[in-house]
Design a protein around this motif. Sequence first.
Motif, PDB file in Angstrom:
ATOM      1  N   ALA A  93       1.087  -1.256  -0.092  1.00 15.08           N
ATOM      2  CA  ALA A  93      -0.039   0.151  -0.059  1.00 15.08           C
ATOM      3  C   ALA A  93       0.604   1.503   0.132  1.00 15.08           C
ATOM      4  O   ALA A  93       0.272   2.538  -0.415  1.00 15.08           O
ATOM      5  N   ALA A  94       1.954   1.476   0.496  1.00 15.05           N
ATOM      6  CA  ALA A  94       3.013   1.959   0.921  1.00 15.05           C
ATOM      7  C   ALA A  94       3.228   2.911  -0.746  1.00 15.05           C
ATOM      8  O   ALA A  94       3.770   3.779  -1.198  1.00 15.05           O
ATOM      9  N   ARG A  95       3.860   1.461  -1.322  1.00 20.24           N
ATOM     10  CA  ARG A  95       4.719   1.840  -2.695  1.00 20.24           C
ATOM     11  C   ARG A  95       2.871   2.335  -3.183  1.00 20.24           C
ATOM     12  O   ARG A  95       3.886   2.596  -4.264  1.00 20.24           O
ATOM     13  N   ASP A  96       2.277   1.691  -3.629  1.00 19.33           N
ATOM     14  CA  ASP A  96       0.610   2.207  -4.328  1.00 19.33           C
ATOM     15  C   ASP A  96       0.808   4.145  -3.715  1.00 19.33           C
ATOM     16  O   ASP A  96       0.979   4.249  -5.007  1.00 19.33           O
ATOM     17  N   ALA A  97       1.280   4.147  -3.349  1.00 22.59           N
ATOM     18  CA  ALA A  97       0.981   5.640  -2.457  1.00 22.59           C
ATOM     19  C   ALA A  97       2.425   6.098  -2.595  1.00 22.59           C
ATOM     20  O   ALA A  97       2.306   7.797  -2.372  1.00 22.59           O
ATOM     21  N   ARG A  98       2.923   5.734  -3.510  1.00 23.21           N
ATOM     22  CA  ARG A  98       4.728   6.403  -3.816  1.00 23.21           C
ATOM     23  C   ARG A  98       5.585   6.844  -2.404  1.00 23.21           C
ATOM     24  O   ARG A  98       5.904   8.277  -2.456  1.00 23.21           O
ATOM     25  N   TYR A  99       5.220   5.894  -1.789  1.00 21.19           N
ATOM     26  CA  TYR A  99       6.981   5.997  -0.623  1.00 21.19           C
ATOM     27  C   TYR A  99       7.824   5.157  -0.408  1.00 21.19           C
ATOM     28  O   TYR A  99       6.798   3.512  -0.815  1.00 21.19           O
ATOM     29  N   ALA A 100       8.751   4.851   0.405  1.00 21.33           N
ATOM     30  CA  ALA A 100       9.903   3.983   0.658  1.00 21.33           C
ATOM     31  C   ALA A 100       9.178   3.509   2.318  1.00 21.33           C
ATOM     32  O   ALA A 100       9.063   4.163   2.993  1.00 21.33           O
ATOM     33  N   VAL A 101      10.015   2.569   2.285  1.00 21.27           N
ATOM     34  CA  VAL A 101       9.705   2.373   3.524  1.00 21.27           C
ATOM     35  C   VAL A 101      10.558   1.680   4.460  1.00 21.27           C
ATOM     36  O   VAL A 101      11.253   0.747   3.871  1.00 21.27           O
ATOM     37  N   ILE A 102      10.936   2.526   5.189  1.00 16.84           N
ATOM     38  CA  ILE A 102      12.520   1.733   6.122  1.00 16.84           C
ATOM     39  C   ILE A 102      12.002   0.519   6.993  1.00 16.84           C
ATOM     40  O   ILE A 102      11.147   1.324   8.101  1.00 16.84           O
ATOM     41  N   GLN A 296      -9.546 -13.628   9.714  1.00 22.20           N
ATOM     42  CA  GLN A 296      -8.842 -12.495   9.550  1.00 22.20           C
ATOM     43  C   GLN A 296      -8.194 -12.079   8.629  1.00 22.20           C
ATOM     44  O   GLN A 296      -7.472 -12.383   7.911  1.00 22.20           O
ATOM     45  N   ASP A 297      -8.619 -10.678   8.230  1.00 20.44           N
ATOM     46  CA  ASP A 297      -8.027  -9.946   7.012  1.00 20.44           C
ATOM     47  C   ASP A 297      -6.661  -9.198   7.027  1.00 20.44           C
ATOM     48  O   ASP A 297      -6.684  -7.933   7.151  1.00 20.44           O
ATOM     49  N   PHE A 298      -6.157  -9.409   7.398  1.00 22.51           N
ATOM     50  CA  PHE A 298      -3.764  -9.081   6.985  1.00 22.51           C
ATOM     51  C   PHE A 298      -4.106  -8.095   6.600  1.00 22.51           C
ATOM     52  O   PHE A 298      -2.975  -7.288   6.251  1.00 22.51           O
ATOM     53  N   ASP A 299      -4.522  -8.819   4.924  1.00 26.61           N
ATOM     54  CA  ASP A 299      -4.526  -7.977   3.834  1.00 26.61           C
ATOM     55  C   ASP A 299      -5.388  -6.742   3.530  1.00 26.61           C
ATOM     56  O   ASP A 299      -4.038  -5.147   4.254  1.00 26.61           O
ATOM     57  N   ALA A 300      -6.173  -6.585   4.141  1.00 30.38           N
ATOM     58  CA  ALA A 300      -7.177  -4.987   4.344  1.00 30.38           C
ATOM     59  C   ALA A 300      -6.046  -4.553   5.807  1.00 30.38           C
ATOM     60  O   ALA A 300      -6.226  -3.357   5.992  1.00 30.38           O
ATOM     61  N   LEU A 301      -5.574  -5.132   6.640  1.00 34.41           N
ATOM     62  CA  LEU A 301      -5.315  -4.495   8.106  1.00 34.41           C
ATOM     63  C   LEU A 301      -4.100  -3.662   7.507  1.00 34.41           C
ATOM     64  O   LEU A 301      -3.424  -2.346   7.760  1.00 34.41           O
ATOM     65  N   GLY A 302      -3.074  -4.029   6.950  1.00 30.38           N
ATOM     66  CA  GLY A 302      -1.849  -3.869   5.802  1.00 30.38           C
ATOM     67  C   GLY A 302      -2.062  -2.777   5.743  1.00 30.38           C
ATOM     68  O   GLY A 302      -1.804  -0.893   5.671  1.00 30.38           O
ATOM     69  N   ARG A 303      -3.672  -2.416   4.741  1.00 25.89           N
ATOM     70  CA  ARG A 303      -3.650  -1.570   3.762  1.00 25.89           C
ATOM     71  C   ARG A 303      -4.368  -0.187   4.601  1.00 25.89           C
ATOM     72  O   ARG A 303      -4.228   1.040   4.511  1.00 25.89           O
ATOM     73  N   ASP A 304      -5.578  -0.639   5.751  1.00 29.90           N
ATOM     74  CA  ASP A 304      -5.786   0.334   7.118  1.00 29.90           C
ATOM     75  C   ASP A 304      -4.806   0.821   7.579  1.00 29.90           C
ATOM     76  O   ASP A 304      -4.523   2.085   7.761  1.00 29.90           O
ATOM     77  N   ALA A 305      -3.157   0.502   8.069  1.00 27.48           N
ATOM     78  CA  ALA A 305      -2.102   0.858   8.727  1.00 27.48           C
ATOM     79  C   ALA A 305      -1.982   2.233   7.099  1.00 27.48           C
ATOM     80  O   ALA A 305      -1.717   3.091   8.055  1.00 27.48           O
ATOM     81  N   MET A 306      -1.807   1.745   6.050  1.00 23.57           N
ATOM     82  CA  MET A 306      -1.089   2.985   4.944  1.00 23.57           C
ATOM     83  C   MET A 306      -2.442   4.102   5.205  1.00 23.57           C
ATOM     84  O   MET A 306      -1.929   5.028   5.140  1.00 23.57           O
ATOM     85  N   ALA A 307      -3.997   3.499   5.249  1.00 18.91           N
ATOM     86  CA  ALA A 307      -4.758   4.662   5.191  1.00 18.91           C
ATOM     87  C   ALA A 307      -4.550   5.669   5.993  1.00 18.91           C
ATOM     88  O   ALA A 307      -4.617   6.358   6.359  1.00 18.91           O
ATOM     89  N   GLY A 308      -4.943   4.770   7.678  1.00 15.99           N
ATOM     90  CA  GLY A 308      -4.114   5.897   9.160  1.00 15.99           C
ATOM     91  C   GLY A 308      -3.015   6.695   8.715  1.00 15.99           C
ATOM     92  O   GLY A 308      -3.318   7.606   8.951  1.00 15.99           O
ATOM     93  N   VAL A 309      -1.974   6.296   8.155  1.00 15.74           N
ATOM     94  CA  VAL A 309      -0.427   7.344   8.436  1.00 15.74           C
ATOM     95  C   VAL A 309      -0.967   8.372   7.053  1.00 15.74           C
ATOM     96  O   VAL A 309      -1.477   9.465   7.056  1.00 15.74           O
TER      97      VAL A 309
END
Length: 346
Positions: A93-102, A296-309
């Motif tokens: 999700a971060a890559r889709d939003a054009r963010y790099a992740v460390i 548990q929808d871990f895929d959605a949870l990962g996307r939710d984390a990026m949406a929260g950011v």
Amino acid sequence: MSDRDDKARAATIFDVARLAGVSHQTVSRVLNDLPNVRPATRARVEQAIKQLRYVPSPAARALVTRRTRTLGLIVTGAPDYGPSSTALHFNEAARDARYAVITASMLETDAPSMRSAAELLVRQNVEAIVLIAAQRAALDALDGVELGVPIVAVASEDRGGMHRVWLDQYAGARLAVEHLIGLGHREIRHVSGPTNAMDGAERVRGWSAVLSEHGLAAREPLVGDWSPGSGYVHGRTLARDTVMTAVFVSNDQMALGVMHALAEAGLSVPGDVSVVGFDDIPEAAHFVPPLTTIRQDFDALGRDAMAGVLAVLGDDERLMPTPRVPDLIVRTSTAAPSMERVAVTS
């Protein structure tokens, strides 16, 4: 020096944000005299700073002065299926939003190690940090620490100084136990996760609450460590229990161990004992018998984390994702209790 003076000097950017009713980033915009802050909002923040006698750190002043499109990710605990899947889909999700992740992966969650990892990420000029926390110690280590960047926690428990996204473990456990009660089970044991695991604690709470609501006894949980081996050890204990007719297990790996031990003792699943797991790992559908579990929808949870950011960085907390409720997946490891075992419990 008075206690009040001590308290005032201990104030952080999080205290100011809470008192003013704004995000950490809005406080930082005011501290840096940046535009795009409403006059009324600026006045509230300035009043909170004055009231708390807050002295900003250099990190707090540096926040939002430049955009790096880089995020920090801290993943704590062993590389289990849930946290690993969540981290993977957050990165996508971060890559889709054009963010790099460390990323910093942490086996140890003691306060010095956690703070060192967070400070290292801040020195890499990240705009925000996502914390995937399995153990409450990871949250406690960073709660109230002034890093100058917002933290979005993926966690089952709340801390006032952090934003949060989560899957509702309590609701998922309730679904599992209600399913067993609906089949006619009245003696339902529980194999829990470790006592320091937030998800495990919420699942214990859900199991206990449903039993209480139905007037059923909640006997002491058997505490596991998430591994099939610990499930097997507890399964051997449960195989000697002639009263229980069902087991709610706090994750699928431990459920596999429980089922192994029951089969080894000559007990049938679900003929003698029904078993429900939690997570719906890819292998759960191929257990023998296929495992009834909580998905548990871990895929959605990962996307939710990026949406929260993005919500926090955009200073619009109305866009923070709401908690997700897991789903009950019914397979053939659960059935009505056998008449023979019901007779024993009567």
